[in-house]
Scaffold this motif. Sequence first.
Motif, mmCIF file in Angstrom:
data_model
loop_
_atom_site.group_PDB
_atom_site.id
_atom_site.type_symbol
_atom_site.label_atom_id
_atom_site.label_comp_id
_atom_site.label_asym_id
_atom_site.label_seq_id
_atom_site.Cartn_x
_atom_site.Cartn_y
_atom_site.Cartn_z
ATOM 1 N N ARG A 145 -7.793 -43.087 -12.670
ATOM 2 C CA ARG A 145 -7.792 -43.432 -11.127
ATOM 3 C C ARG A 145 -8.012 -45.026 -11.437
ATOM 4 N NH1 ARG A 145 -10.439 -38.590 -7.656
ATOM 5 N NH2 ARG A 145 -9.372 -36.973 -8.717
ATOM 6 N N ALA A 146 -7.320 -45.425 -10.351
ATOM 7 C CA ALA A 146 -7.486 -47.109 -10.268
ATOM 8 C C ALA A 146 -9.066 -47.329 -9.700
ATOM 9 C CB ALA A 146 -6.635 -47.672 -9.336
ATOM 10 N N ARG A 147 -9.746 -47.687 -10.794
ATOM 11 C CA ARG A 147 -11.305 -47.922 -10.255
ATOM 12 C C ARG A 147 -11.297 -48.971 -9.458
ATOM 13 N NH1 ARG A 147 -13.422 -48.422 -16.246
ATOM 14 N NH2 ARG A 147 -15.097 -49.251 -15.041
ATOM 15 N N HIS A 148 -10.591 -49.854 -9.573
ATOM 16 C CA HIS A 148 -10.691 -51.153 -8.607
ATOM 17 C C HIS A 148 -10.320 -50.703 -7.153
ATOM 18 C CE1 HIS A 148 -10.636 -55.538 -7.375
ATOM 19 N NE2 HIS A 148 -9.872 -55.184 -6.571
ATOM 20 N N ASN A 149 -9.151 -50.025 -6.943
ATOM 21 C CA ASN A 149 -9.016 -49.663 -5.766
ATOM 22 C C ASN A 149 -9.995 -48.487 -5.250
ATOM 23 O OD1 ASN A 149 -6.964 -51.418 -5.273
ATOM 24 N ND2 ASN A 149 -5.406 -49.644 -6.230
ATOM 25 N N LEU A 150 -10.538 -47.668 -6.059
ATOM 26 C CA LEU A 150 -11.498 -46.708 -5.742
ATOM 27 C C LEU A 150 -12.770 -47.404 -4.942
ATOM 28 C CD1 LEU A 150 -11.447 -44.047 -8.495
ATOM 29 C CD2 LEU A 150 -11.356 -43.572 -6.080
ATOM 30 N N ASN A 151 -13.099 -48.629 -5.586
ATOM 31 C CA ASN A 151 -14.090 -49.466 -4.973
ATOM 32 C C ASN A 151 -13.891 -49.768 -3.610
ATOM 33 O OD1 ASN A 151 -16.732 -50.749 -5.496
ATOM 34 N ND2 ASN A 151 -15.748 -52.673 -4.942
ATOM 35 N N TYR A 152 -12.698 -50.349 -3.174
ATOM 36 C CA TYR A 152 -12.306 -50.453 -1.770
ATOM 37 C C TYR A 152 -12.479 -49.314 -0.979
ATOM 38 C CZ TYR A 152 -9.389 -54.428 -3.574
ATOM 39 O OH TYR A 152 -9.197 -55.540 -3.729
ATOM 40 N N TRP A 153 -11.780 -47.927 -1.500
ATOM 41 C CA TRP A 153 -11.778 -46.738 -0.578
ATOM 42 C C TRP A 153 -13.325 -46.243 -0.441
ATOM 43 C CZ3 TRP A 153 -7.304 -45.560 -4.230
ATOM 44 C CH2 TRP A 153 -6.180 -46.232 -3.970
ATOM 45 N N THR A 154 -14.217 -46.564 -1.369
ATOM 46 C CA THR A 154 -15.624 -46.173 -1.147
ATOM 47 C C THR A 154 -16.483 -47.014 -0.617
ATOM 48 O OG1 THR A 154 -16.089 -46.509 -3.427
ATOM 49 C CG2 THR A 154 -15.339 -44.355 -2.970
ATOM 50 N N PHE A 155 -15.844 -47.981 0.042
ATOM 51 C CA PHE A 155 -16.745 -49.025 0.978
ATOM 52 C C PHE A 155 -17.526 -50.017 0.029
ATOM 53 C CE2 PHE A 155 -18.692 -50.395 5.038
ATOM 54 C CZ PHE A 155 -17.532 -51.008 5.437
ATOM 55 N N GLY A 156 -17.109 -50.199 -1.334
ATOM 56 C CA GLY A 156 -17.680 -51.225 -2.110
ATOM 57 C C GLY A 156 -17.652 -52.490 -1.781
ATOM 58 N N ASP A 157 -18.374 -53.466 -2.398
ATOM 59 C CA ASP A 157 -18.037 -54.757 -2.011
ATOM 60 C C ASP A 157 -17.301 -55.205 -3.055
ATOM 61 O OD1 ASP A 157 -19.944 -54.939 -0.070
ATOM 62 O OD2 ASP A 157 -21.508 -56.104 -1.096
ATOM 63 N N PHE A 158 -16.478 -56.511 -2.375
ATOM 64 C CA PHE A 158 -15.521 -57.440 -3.605
ATOM 65 C C PHE A 158 -15.495 -58.746 -2.850
ATOM 66 C CE2 PHE A 158 -13.288 -55.281 -0.144
ATOM 67 C CZ PHE A 158 -12.284 -56.154 0.378
ATOM 68 N N LEU A 159 -15.629 -59.559 -3.807
ATOM 69 C CA LEU A 159 -15.305 -60.987 -3.799
ATOM 70 C C LEU A 159 -14.072 -61.253 -3.811
ATOM 71 C CD1 LEU A 159 -18.148 -62.347 -6.347
ATOM 72 C CD2 LEU A 159 -18.344 -62.695 -3.828
ATOM 73 N N GLY A 160 -13.330 -62.027 -3.095
ATOM 74 C CA GLY A 160 -12.021 -62.495 -3.068
ATOM 75 C C GLY A 160 -11.701 -64.027 -3.057
ATOM 76 N N ILE A 161 -11.219 -64.529 -4.098
ATOM 77 C CA ILE A 161 -10.786 -65.783 -4.456
ATOM 78 C C ILE A 161 -9.373 -66.030 -4.510
ATOM 79 C CG2 ILE A 161 -13.124 -66.423 -5.451
ATOM 80 C CD1 ILE A 161 -11.752 -66.336 -8.109
ATOM 81 N N GLY A 162 -8.950 -67.253 -4.010
ATOM 82 C CA GLY A 162 -7.726 -67.676 -4.284
ATOM 83 C C GLY A 162 -7.026 -67.858 -2.675
ATOM 84 N N ALA A 163 -5.936 -68.486 -2.646
ATOM 85 C CA ALA A 163 -5.243 -68.603 -1.187
ATOM 86 C C ALA A 163 -5.145 -67.338 -0.676
ATOM 87 C CB ALA A 163 -3.999 -69.256 -1.593
ATOM 88 N N GLY A 164 -5.673 -67.242 0.557
ATOM 89 C CA GLY A 164 -5.566 -66.085 1.631
ATOM 90 C C GLY A 164 -6.320 -64.865 1.130
ATOM 91 N N ALA A 165 -7.141 -64.943 -0.130
ATOM 92 C CA ALA A 165 -8.094 -63.772 -0.285
ATOM 93 C C ALA A 165 -8.891 -63.228 0.626
ATOM 94 C CB ALA A 165 -8.634 -64.033 -1.710
ATOM 95 N N HIS A 166 -9.302 -62.072 0.758
ATOM 96 C CA HIS A 166 -10.405 -61.251 1.729
ATOM 97 C C HIS A 166 -11.168 -60.954 0.829
ATOM 98 C CE1 HIS A 166 -7.901 -61.062 5.712
ATOM 99 N NE2 HIS A 166 -7.263 -62.021 4.869
ATOM 100 N N ALA A 167 -12.503 -60.745 1.532
ATOM 101 C CA ALA A 167 -13.728 -60.046 0.728
ATOM 102 C C ALA A 167 -14.477 -59.466 1.691
ATOM 103 C CB ALA A 167 -14.373 -61.418 0.229
ATOM 104 N N LYS A 168 -15.323 -58.298 1.231
ATOM 105 C CA LYS A 168 -16.109 -57.494 2.127
ATOM 106 C C LYS A 168 -17.282 -57.704 1.190
ATOM 107 C CE LYS A 168 -18.351 -53.303 2.611
ATOM 108 N NZ LYS A 168 -18.945 -52.620 1.681
#
Length: 398
Positions: free
Chosen positions: A266-289
């Motif tokens: 399973r895509a662990r990065h996407n699983l982190n999104y779907w389980t309401f984990g945190d993510f930094l977002g860098i780059g033009a237009g990137a989002h973060a939670k």
Amino acid sequence: MSPPPSPPAPVPEGEGRKSGFLLPPLALYVHIPWCVRKCPYCDFNSHAASAKLPEETYVDALLADLAADLPAAHGRELVSIFFGGGTPSLFSARAFERLLDGIGRRLSFARDIEITLEANPGTFEQEKFADYRRLGINRLSIGVQSFQNAQLHALGRIHDASEAIRAAEMARRAGFDNFNLDLMHGLPGQDVASALADMRQAIALEPTHLSWYQLTLEPNTLFWSQPPKIPEDDLLWDIQEAGQTLLAAEGFVQYETSAHARDGRRARHNLNYWTFGDFLGIGAGAHAKLSDPHGRIRRTWKTRLPRDYLAPERRFQAGERLLEADELPFEFMMNALRLTEGVPAGLFGERTGLPLASIAAPCAAARAAGLLENDPQRLRPTARGQLFLNDLLQYFLP
């Protein structure tokens, strides 16, 4: 490599910390916004590349952007990194070497970190796959979309079917034993037989993961203003049913709305999104939670246009918004209920700091409607809830 910052001391309850809240795992999303050509269906922040990409300048900006965001890490290690776009594989291996080294100097990596790179099947990018693998990138996501030349032309893709097949084969030869293929269905003029032909070709290439999703016409795209003729709803349903049956028969487990994995990959990065984990977002237009130890959760977004992101007087962050308590049930469920198995009920309190009792009424209503399983241990959509996810989510709106 310099040592990572020490984790923060726990904040005792009574000093503003939400009851039950735990800082979630942390991931990193890196946006590289250039493509050879903008596809007519794409509503992502992507821009046609010039003859020479500003690799050095952009990597410098990404690392400065990350440095500004470091306080939000609160000492956590990265469980995954995802290079998305755009077409990240337009960048050289040298650029990614600098970038990964710079990220590693600022944040520690989990021992089993997943590092994914999105790639397109153009011949030029394929030559770099072995170099990417040597750098520690251990997962590829290849944007195939179709194996039929007429469909690829209609979708505005720059590769043909033979290049798509060759890209997957070269990825495996380069040492990638974990890779995803993106495949679309519901394409103009498509029927069940042609959709299944695409899927059989994808399966034959032995990916560990398939992202199989329906073409949608999004605002601010060429297809929105000049829509192609796509299959009627009844045919779309037939394609969906036939495709899911074939995937299951071939050992691919559907674990999310459009994600199917084999052998537990399973895509662990996407699983982190779907389980309401945190993510930094860098780059033009990137989002973060991002969460803090007190349980406050905010969403942030970065300057969207590459020229503004790279401007000497740049201010990377374009905005941020603190999520209010009454928004958190919907925000959590919008992600968690995409998972076919749902999530443990206790995760709601850990990730939001709210008591499970705060969503008792909407859960009861969703169960009465047959959209949420009657299981006190899990928050899990029924088969009907998976099909009518938007209807299910309405119960959790503020």
